[in-house]
Motif scaffolding. Structure first.
Motif, PDB file in Angstrom:
ATOM      1  N   LEU A  69       0.823  -1.208   0.000  1.00 41.10           N
ATOM      2  CA  LEU A  69       0.000   0.000   0.000  1.00 41.10           C
ATOM      3  C   LEU A  69       0.855   1.256   0.000  1.00 41.10           C
ATOM      4  O   LEU A  69       0.541   2.234  -0.696  1.00 41.10           O
ATOM      5  CB  LEU A  69      -0.930  -0.007   1.211  1.00 41.10           C
ATOM      6  CG  LEU A  69      -2.120  -0.969   1.145  1.00 41.10           C
ATOM      7  CD1 LEU A  69      -2.814  -1.050   2.494  1.00 41.10           C
ATOM      8  CD2 LEU A  69      -3.103  -0.528   0.076  1.00 41.10           C
ATOM      9  N   ILE A  70       1.933   1.264   0.760  1.00 42.80           N
ATOM     10  CA  ILE A  70       2.805   2.441   0.808  1.00 42.80           C
ATOM     11  C   ILE A  70       3.500   2.649  -0.527  1.00 42.80           C
ATOM     12  O   ILE A  70       3.544   3.765  -1.061  1.00 42.80           O
ATOM     13  CB  ILE A  70       3.825   2.287   1.951  1.00 42.80           C
ATOM     14  CG1 ILE A  70       3.120   2.362   3.308  1.00 42.80           C
ATOM     15  CG2 ILE A  70       4.904   3.362   1.864  1.00 42.80           C
ATOM     16  CD1 ILE A  70       4.021   2.041   4.477  1.00 42.80           C
ATOM     17  N   VAL A  71       4.051   1.580  -1.100  1.00 44.44           N
ATOM     18  CA  VAL A  71       4.793   1.711  -2.365  1.00 44.44           C
ATOM     19  C   VAL A  71       3.862   2.105  -3.502  1.00 44.44           C
ATOM     20  O   VAL A  71       4.099   3.090  -4.220  1.00 44.44           O
ATOM     21  CB  VAL A  71       5.529   0.394  -2.679  1.00 44.44           C
ATOM     22  CG1 VAL A  71       6.155   0.463  -4.067  1.00 44.44           C
ATOM     23  CG2 VAL A  71       6.600   0.124  -1.635  1.00 44.44           C
ATOM     24  N   VAL A 139      -4.407   6.131  -1.658  1.00 50.00           N
ATOM     25  CA  VAL A 139      -4.102   7.102  -2.710  1.00 50.00           C
ATOM     26  C   VAL A 139      -4.746   8.449  -2.395  1.00 50.00           C
ATOM     27  O   VAL A 139      -4.149   9.511  -2.620  1.00 50.00           O
ATOM     28  CB  VAL A 139      -4.575   6.569  -4.075  1.00 50.00           C
ATOM     29  CG1 VAL A 139      -4.516   7.655  -5.146  1.00 50.00           C
ATOM     30  CG2 VAL A 139      -3.726   5.376  -4.502  1.00 50.00           C
ATOM     31  N   PHE A 140      -5.952   8.425  -1.864  1.00 53.41           N
ATOM     32  CA  PHE A 140      -6.635   9.664  -1.493  1.00 53.41           C
ATOM     33  C   PHE A 140      -5.844  10.446  -0.444  1.00 53.41           C
ATOM     34  O   PHE A 140      -5.661  11.669  -0.554  1.00 53.41           O
ATOM     35  CB  PHE A 140      -8.034   9.335  -0.979  1.00 53.41           C
ATOM     36  CG  PHE A 140      -8.764  10.497  -0.380  1.00 53.41           C
ATOM     37  CD1 PHE A 140      -9.315  11.485  -1.187  1.00 53.41           C
ATOM     38  CD2 PHE A 140      -8.896  10.613   0.996  1.00 53.41           C
ATOM     39  CE1 PHE A 140      -9.990  12.568  -0.621  1.00 53.41           C
ATOM     40  CE2 PHE A 140      -9.563  11.689   1.561  1.00 53.41           C
ATOM     41  CZ  PHE A 140     -10.111  12.669   0.738  1.00 53.41           C
ATOM     42  N   LEU A 141      -5.338   9.770   0.573  1.00 54.09           N
ATOM     43  CA  LEU A 141      -4.564  10.440   1.610  1.00 54.09           C
ATOM     44  C   LEU A 141      -3.260  11.000   1.049  1.00 54.09           C
ATOM     45  O   LEU A 141      -2.895  12.159   1.315  1.00 54.09           O
ATOM     46  CB  LEU A 141      -4.272   9.468   2.753  1.00 54.09           C
ATOM     47  CG  LEU A 141      -5.466   9.000   3.594  1.00 54.09           C
ATOM     48  CD1 LEU A 141      -5.012   7.991   4.633  1.00 54.09           C
ATOM     49  CD2 LEU A 141      -6.147  10.178   4.277  1.00 54.09           C
ATOM     50  N   VAL A 183      -1.149   6.622   7.178  1.00 55.51           N
ATOM     51  CA  VAL A 183      -1.545   5.494   6.324  1.00 55.51           C
ATOM     52  C   VAL A 183      -1.298   4.172   7.041  1.00 55.51           C
ATOM     53  O   VAL A 183      -2.142   3.263   7.019  1.00 55.51           O
ATOM     54  CB  VAL A 183      -0.777   5.562   4.985  1.00 55.51           C
ATOM     55  CG1 VAL A 183      -0.902   4.250   4.227  1.00 55.51           C
ATOM     56  CG2 VAL A 183      -1.297   6.717   4.137  1.00 55.51           C
ATOM     57  N   VAL A 184      -0.156   4.052   7.683  1.00 54.26           N
ATOM     58  CA  VAL A 184       0.181   2.807   8.383  1.00 54.26           C
ATOM     59  C   VAL A 184      -0.798   2.555   9.529  1.00 54.26           C
ATOM     60  O   VAL A 184      -1.308   1.436   9.699  1.00 54.26           O
ATOM     61  CB  VAL A 184       1.626   2.865   8.899  1.00 54.26           C
ATOM     62  CG1 VAL A 184       1.917   1.693   9.837  1.00 54.26           C
ATOM     63  CG2 VAL A 184       2.603   2.844   7.741  1.00 54.26           C
ATOM     64  N   ALA A 188      -3.334  -0.483   9.193  1.00 51.94           N
ATOM     65  CA  ALA A 188      -2.956  -1.583  10.083  1.00 51.94           C
ATOM     66  C   ALA A 188      -4.099  -1.944  11.023  1.00 51.94           C
ATOM     67  O   ALA A 188      -4.375  -3.133  11.253  1.00 51.94           O
ATOM     68  CB  ALA A 188      -1.707  -1.212  10.876  1.00 51.94           C
ATOM     69  N   VAL A 189      -4.769  -0.941  11.581  1.00 51.80           N
ATOM     70  CA  VAL A 189      -5.884  -1.219  12.482  1.00 51.80           C
ATOM     71  C   VAL A 189      -7.009  -1.932  11.739  1.00 51.80           C
ATOM     72  O   VAL A 189      -7.607  -2.891  12.258  1.00 51.80           O
ATOM     73  CB  VAL A 189      -6.394   0.101  13.114  1.00 51.80           C
ATOM     74  CG1 VAL A 189      -7.687  -0.131  13.879  1.00 51.80           C
ATOM     75  CG2 VAL A 189      -5.336   0.690  14.041  1.00 51.80           C
ATOM     76  N   PHE A 190      -7.294  -1.491  10.506  1.00 52.40           N
ATOM     77  CA  PHE A 190      -8.360  -2.138   9.737  1.00 52.40           C
ATOM     78  C   PHE A 190      -8.007  -3.581   9.398  1.00 52.40           C
ATOM     79  O   PHE A 190      -8.825  -4.495   9.592  1.00 52.40           O
ATOM     80  CB  PHE A 190      -8.620  -1.351   8.453  1.00 52.40           C
ATOM     81  CG  PHE A 190      -9.553  -2.055   7.491  1.00 52.40           C
ATOM     82  CD1 PHE A 190     -10.925  -2.028   7.694  1.00 52.40           C
ATOM     83  CD2 PHE A 190      -9.053  -2.756   6.406  1.00 52.40           C
ATOM     84  CE1 PHE A 190     -11.781  -2.682   6.830  1.00 52.40           C
ATOM     85  CE2 PHE A 190      -9.902  -3.412   5.530  1.00 52.40           C
ATOM     86  CZ  PHE A 190     -11.271  -3.378   5.748  1.00 52.40           C
ATOM     87  N   ILE A 191      -6.793  -3.798   8.889  1.00 53.18           N
ATOM     88  CA  ILE A 191      -6.401  -5.148   8.466  1.00 53.18           C
ATOM     89  C   ILE A 191      -6.299  -6.081   9.662  1.00 53.18           C
ATOM     90  O   ILE A 191      -6.756  -7.225   9.621  1.00 53.18           O
ATOM     91  CB  ILE A 191      -5.072  -5.084   7.691  1.00 53.18           C
ATOM     92  CG1 ILE A 191      -5.251  -4.289   6.393  1.00 53.18           C
ATOM     93  CG2 ILE A 191      -4.567  -6.489   7.369  1.00 53.18           C
ATOM     94  CD1 ILE A 191      -3.952  -4.022   5.659  1.00 53.18           C
ATOM     95  N   TRP A 192      -5.698  -5.623  10.736  1.00 56.89           N
ATOM     96  CA  TRP A 192      -5.505  -6.471  11.916  1.00 56.89           C
ATOM     97  C   TRP A 192      -6.833  -6.881  12.544  1.00 56.89           C
ATOM     98  O   TRP A 192      -7.001  -8.016  12.981  1.00 56.89           O
ATOM     99  CB  TRP A 192      -4.641  -5.744  12.936  1.00 56.89           C
ATOM    100  CG  TRP A 192      -4.251  -6.584  14.106  1.00 56.89           C
ATOM    101  CD1 TRP A 192      -4.970  -6.795  15.255  1.00 56.89           C
ATOM    102  CD2 TRP A 192      -3.042  -7.335  14.256  1.00 56.89           C
ATOM    103  NE1 TRP A 192      -4.290  -7.619  16.110  1.00 56.89           N
ATOM    104  CE2 TRP A 192      -3.105  -7.967  15.524  1.00 56.89           C
ATOM    105  CE3 TRP A 192      -1.922  -7.519  13.460  1.00 56.89           C
ATOM    106  CZ2 TRP A 192      -2.074  -8.763  15.994  1.00 56.89           C
ATOM    107  CZ3 TRP A 192      -0.902  -8.322  13.927  1.00 56.89           C
ATOM    108  CH2 TRP A 192      -0.978  -8.935  15.178  1.00 56.89           C
TER     109      TRP A 192
END
Length: 260
Positions: A69-71, A139-141, A183-184, A188-192
């Motif tokens: 996501l970052i890259v 991408v929006f952020l 972003v992280v 991260a909170v959503f995925i975890w």
């Protein structure tokens, strides 16, 4: 503010308190302080619910998804933010539509796609899903933050002989530290914490994540709430540590501005 803080801290207090009680203390006084505290629940929960492998699975899926996501998000947003042509604007609108449309609408075709690829019950399937679902928001952020940056930094690097890739990686991306921390944290909170998707894609496999493992644990040990809440504390602790650390980093980055 103190009253609001008490309201928000009460669930945390109840979670930790119940995790350190035996069944007798829970039945007699569930919200009182444990007397004495029972720390053995954490060890029993770790071994009984197989939280170790679940934590490894969640860590691998979350980490790889965040890196992609970052890259992809930062490089794509850099083009969208600096491209004044119609193509860049049209792609940006498509990403915004990806935020508006609920991903539940595509659950069946996405499941069929992952099944056709042979990635059900694998890390690849989950990483592909989370990267695609969270990419529009990422991408929006990034796009909004890059648009606020002066373009002079990258232009100066191009004049000095850098190509666009070097100008982005050496000049622009280090300036994105504050929004990268945001972003992280959010992703991260959503995925975890996501439960439905791992249950659908990883249920019954050896790649089950922490929420799925806790769900099976609750059903198996529902009579011993001390073990259940101890498992919840162990499951929430890693992402809580990451959140606290990165929150401080993001605040420091915003306070330091571009020079920080």
């Amino acid at each position: 503010m103190i009253a609001v803080a008490v309201v928000f801290l009460f669930p945390v207090y109840a979670l930790i308190t119940l995790a350190m009680k035996d069944p007798r203390q829970i039945s007699e006084s569930p919200l009182a302080l444990p007397s004495p505290p029972t720390f053995g629940n954490f060890g029993d929960a770790w071994s009984s619910a197989s939280l170790g492998p679940a934590l490894v699975n969640s860590t691998v899926i979350t980490t790889v998804s965040l890196l992609l996501l970052i890259v992809i998000g930062s490089t794509g947003a850099y083009y969208l933010a600096r491209c004044a042509r119609g193509l860049g604007y049209g792609l940006y609108i498509l990403f915004l539509l990806g935020i508006v449309l609920p991903f539940q609408l595509g659950m069946i075709p996405l499941y069929r796609l992952v099944d056709d690829l042979g990635w059900l019950g694998t890390y690849q399937g989950m990483v592909l899903f989370y990267t695609g679902i969270q990419l529009p928001f990422t991408v929006f952020l990034y796009t909004g933050f890059i648009r606020a940056l002066p373009p002079d930094y990258a232009q100066a690097a191009l004049i000095d002989g850098c190509n666009h890739r070097q100008a982005f990686t050496r000049i622009v991306f280090p300036l994105l530290r504050p929004i990268t921390g945001t972003v992280v944290i959010l992703n991260a909170v959503f995925i975890w914490n996501d439960f439905f998707t791992p249950l659908l894609y990883l249920g019954g496999s050896d790649k089950e994540t922490v929420p799925v493992g806790i769900f099976a644990f609750v059903g198996q040990y529902v009579s011993d709430y001390g073990l259940v809440f101890a498992g919840l504390v162990l499951a929430a602790l890693p992402i809580l540590i990451v959140f606290v650390v990165l929150q401080r980093y993001v605040i420091k980055g915003f306070a330091g501005g571009l020079k920080g």
